[in-house]
Design an enzyme around this catalytic site. Structure first.
Site, short mmCIF file in Angstrom:
data_model
loop_
_atom_site.label_atom_id
_atom_site.label_comp_id
_atom_site.label_asym_id
_atom_site.label_seq_id
_atom_site.Cartn_x
_atom_site.Cartn_y
_atom_site.Cartn_z
N HIS A 317 0.85 -0.22 -5.16
CA HIS A 317 2.23 -0.41 -4.73
C HIS A 317 2.38 -1.55 -3.73
CE1 HIS A 317 1.94 1.53 -0.69
NE2 HIS A 317 1.06 2.33 -1.27
N CYS A 338 -4.07 5.57 -2.19
CA CYS A 338 -3.45 4.61 -3.10
C CYS A 338 -3.78 3.18 -2.68
CB CYS A 338 -1.94 4.83 -3.15
SG CYS A 338 -1.46 6.26 -4.13
#
Length: 417
Positions: A317, A338
């Site tokens: 992201h 992440c």
């Protein structure tokens, strides 16, 4: 309210891995269709008499990722440069050894690094110490402190095993024949590489999981991107950051910052009135709450999320603009698992071959025309023009695996192309 099943930028609880998965070296294939022909190649090599984890020149017989060949050549250079030196022990001490040092250990250090006998920490010894430090992931200052001496005292075979371990990791990556176009995330270097036809065409720094919430080694397909995404606030931040502010300032704190409150973590969870929540209980950790934040400069997802659907809740992201300087920091092992991207817009254009068509809606899903394989691995040794450079092991994965490595008498030198 039920406990959260999934929090954004936070992995799920560990799932049970297949017994064939070797943590720290194998990839977990989320999408089996992108798995390279590892099993077939391994069986072929066994029939040819090659042993696993031996540093053998298997790239002369079966296709491998170029990283394997580069590391195998680096192993040869390492043995030539450092492996033939006297493996004597140099005691650590309270004072570091440096130019001008008058210490009996200098004689041993000179012997260990292959210099002429003597007791002088001269320019030649300083250069040799610097070269050793640069190759072994140490600060190359020419000062032999206890960290440098401890590294020397491990002996060259320890580092040869590390190279071979990283060769094993490289064996599990695709070849140009397997996937012409893919993304490689090296969590050991906190860096992402974009491949086309087996060659790197772009790269960028990334931020990956910390030691407590490690980014797993896995392979999955990039299937879609969410533009202007929502951000589901991790429970620890809801408890430690948001809830105390609500207790102090009231629910207006949430409204002013575009927070919404839901009655669960399911996709169809209902929005609830913030005033109905026991915020003191949330701050105390006795009440669970799900908070979702809309797009904007405060959103930790930035402008986009790259979705590689998997049971770990891992994805790539963007980040908001104020967080961009973090990608220049040496410590980039700070996420909840992440992968944060230094330049998400650049990766988006590559994945779509340009800007994707978008309606501009919040949390809009845009499918990638041709799903792109994403391989997440972990290297602690990297090939260089002079051989190999060793890195830190932020996830502490190597030590428990090194016993698997065998140092059979493989004639690496005879296979240097």
């Amino acid at each position: 309210m039920s406990s959260p099943v999934l929090a954004q930028d936070q992995p799920l609880e560990p799932i049970e891995l297949p017994p064939s998965i070797e943590q720290g070296v194998d990839l977990i294939y989320i999408d089996p269709e992108i798995k390279p022909e590892i099993d077939r190649r391994n069986e072929l090599l066994r029939t040819m008499g090659f042993k696993d984890w031996s540093g053998a020149p298997i790239d002369l017989y079966v296709p491998v990722n170029d990283r394997y060949t580069d590391l195998r050549r680096g192993l040869m250079k390492y043995r030539q440069r450092w492996g033939d030196l006297p493996q004597v022990q140099v005691p650590t001490g309270t004072v570091a050894l440096k130019p001008g040092s008058k210490d009996a250990r200098v004689t041993l250090l000179r012997q260990r690094l292959g210099l002429a006998a003597g007791d002088s920490f001269d320019a030649a010894l300083e250069k040799q110490v610097r070269d050793y430090q640069a190759a072994h992931g140490l600060k190359a200052d020419g000062v032999a402190g206890n960290g440098t001496l401890a590294s020397l005292n491990r002996g060259s075979e320890h580092f040869e095993r590390m190279i071979i371990l990283n060769m094993e990791r490289a064996r599990r990556l695709p070849t140009a024949q397997d996937n012409a176009r893919y993304i490689l995330v090296d969590a050991g270097a906190a860096r992402l590489y974009v491949y086309e036809d087996g060659k790197v065409v772009d790269s960028m720094n990334v931020i990956v999981g910390d030691a407590e919430r490690q980014t797993p080694m896995m392979a999955a397909e990039l299937r879609y991107v969410q533009l202007q995404p929502y951000w589901n606030v991790p429970p620890d931040l809801a408890k430690n950051l948001v809830a105390p502010r609500v207790v102090e300032q009231g629910v207006a704190y949430l409204e002013e910052r575009d927070y919404a409150v839901f009655d669960g973590w399911e996709d169809d969870a209902a929005k609830i009135d913030p005033a109905s929540v026991d915020w003191k209980g949330v701050a105390a950790g006795t009440v669970d709450v799900r908070l979702r934040r809309g797009p904007g400069e405060w959103n930790s997802m930035g402008d986009m999320k790259f979705m590689i659907p998997n049971d770990f809740g891992i994805y790539l992201h963007d980040v908001p603009e104020p967080e961009k300087p973090m990608f220049q920091a040496e410590n980039r092992w700070i996420s909840n698992g992440c992968i944060r991207l230094q330049d998400a817009d650049r990766l988006l254009k590559w994945a779509f071959g340009g800007k994707p068509n978008s309606t501009g809606e919040t949390d809009e899903r845009v499918d990638v025309p041709d799903p792109v394989p994403v391989y997440i691995t972990y290297f602690t040794a990297a090939p260089t023009a002079d051989g190999v450079a060793f890195r830190a092991d932020p996830y502490n994965r190597d030590e428990k695996l090194l016993s698997r490595v065998t140092l059979d008498s493989v004639d690496i030198a005879s296979t240097s192309e």
